[in-house]
Design an enzyme around this catalytic site. Sequence first.
Site, mmCIF file in Angstrom:
data_model
loop_
_atom_site.group_PDB
_atom_site.id
_atom_site.type_symbol
_atom_site.label_atom_id
_atom_site.label_comp_id
_atom_site.label_asym_id
_atom_site.label_seq_id
_atom_site.Cartn_x
_atom_site.Cartn_y
_atom_site.Cartn_z
ATOM 1 N N ARG A 41 -11.153 -7.445 -3.500
ATOM 2 C CA ARG A 41 -11.030 -6.964 -2.115
ATOM 3 C C ARG A 41 -11.689 -7.916 -1.113
ATOM 4 O O ARG A 41 -11.208 -8.080 0.013
ATOM 5 C CB ARG A 41 -11.638 -5.561 -2.025
ATOM 6 C CG ARG A 41 -11.496 -4.882 -0.659
ATOM 7 C CD ARG A 41 -11.971 -3.444 -0.755
ATOM 8 N NE ARG A 41 -12.250 -2.860 0.540
ATOM 9 C CZ ARG A 41 -11.377 -2.167 1.269
ATOM 10 N NH1 ARG A 41 -10.151 -1.985 0.837
ATOM 11 N NH2 ARG A 41 -11.738 -1.644 2.436
ATOM 12 N N ILE A 67 -8.461 -3.164 7.410
ATOM 13 C CA ILE A 67 -8.089 -2.934 6.023
ATOM 14 C C ILE A 67 -8.630 -1.544 5.696
ATOM 15 O O ILE A 67 -9.793 -1.239 5.966
ATOM 16 C CB ILE A 67 -8.674 -4.038 5.107
ATOM 17 C CG1 ILE A 67 -8.331 -3.794 3.641
ATOM 18 C CG2 ILE A 67 -10.156 -4.187 5.278
ATOM 19 C CD1 ILE A 67 -8.758 -4.945 2.727
ATOM 20 N N SER A 68 -7.779 -0.666 5.185
ATOM 21 C CA SER A 68 -8.168 0.728 4.968
ATOM 22 C C SER A 68 -9.270 0.845 3.922
ATOM 23 O O SER A 68 -9.434 -0.024 3.064
ATOM 24 C CB SER A 68 -6.957 1.553 4.504
ATOM 25 O OG SER A 68 -5.992 1.635 5.521
ATOM 26 N N GLN A 69 -10.008 1.962 3.981
ATOM 27 C CA GLN A 69 -11.074 2.174 3.011
ATOM 28 C C GLN A 69 -10.475 2.239 1.606
ATOM 29 O O GLN A 69 -9.323 2.667 1.414
ATOM 30 C CB GLN A 69 -11.849 3.438 3.331
ATOM 31 C CG GLN A 69 -11.152 4.732 2.993
ATOM 32 C CD GLN A 69 -11.998 5.948 3.341
ATOM 33 O OE1 GLN A 69 -11.862 6.487 4.439
ATOM 34 N NE2 GLN A 69 -12.832 6.379 2.432
#
Length: 228
Positions: A41, A67-69
């Site tokens: 990530r 960027i989403s969790q």
Amino acid sequence: MKENIQQMLDDIEAEVRLTRHYIGKNALDERVIGAMREVPRHLFVPEESRHYAYANGPVPIGLGQTISQPYIVALMTDLLAPKPDDTILEIGTGSGYQAAILSRLVKQVYTVEIVETLADKARERLVDYDYHNIEVRNGDGYLGWPEHAPYDGIVVTAAAPHIPQPLIDQLRNGSRLVIPVGLPFCYQELLVIEKDSQGNLDSRPVLGVSFVPFTGKHMESAHHQSSP
């Protein structure tokens, strides 16, 4: 690094337990968790934000996008129920992270990003890191990517005031569309739209979420019309 990844996976597991009554399951698919473990990530966030990469929250990637969790990425991927031979369409490439996760689970990913700079960077990043079953297009995601339709699943990573009809049209019968629906800075809901073998649609709300808005000329009028 291994400790950070394991902490991320532990956080995802904890979120699943907290939300199990909403999402209807006690655990996510092991293939999805494996992809979350495998894809680094930190390579998909700006260098200055990498110390936040594995934290259980969204991370800004520039140009007003995030960027989403990790939990939301994992959940949306799980809800899509991807299979190894699937061809998936993603709307909202961002940094390329969601596409990278999907690429480990399916045969081919097509992804559309409206912000040209983000599309170019994501394309370059995905090639550099050997994600060769992903194609990136700069364009208006409202229109999907009709040349490769129908898709075995579609995932949208920006909140839309309504579900774009072109995406419904490009979804194969027997497949799912996962999309957050709602207005910016208002209540948004993650929906799973299932298209049965006859082409009939069934919509299921899953969870309250917060996403950046779906942009483009086709959405601008909808945002304005829905504003108080």
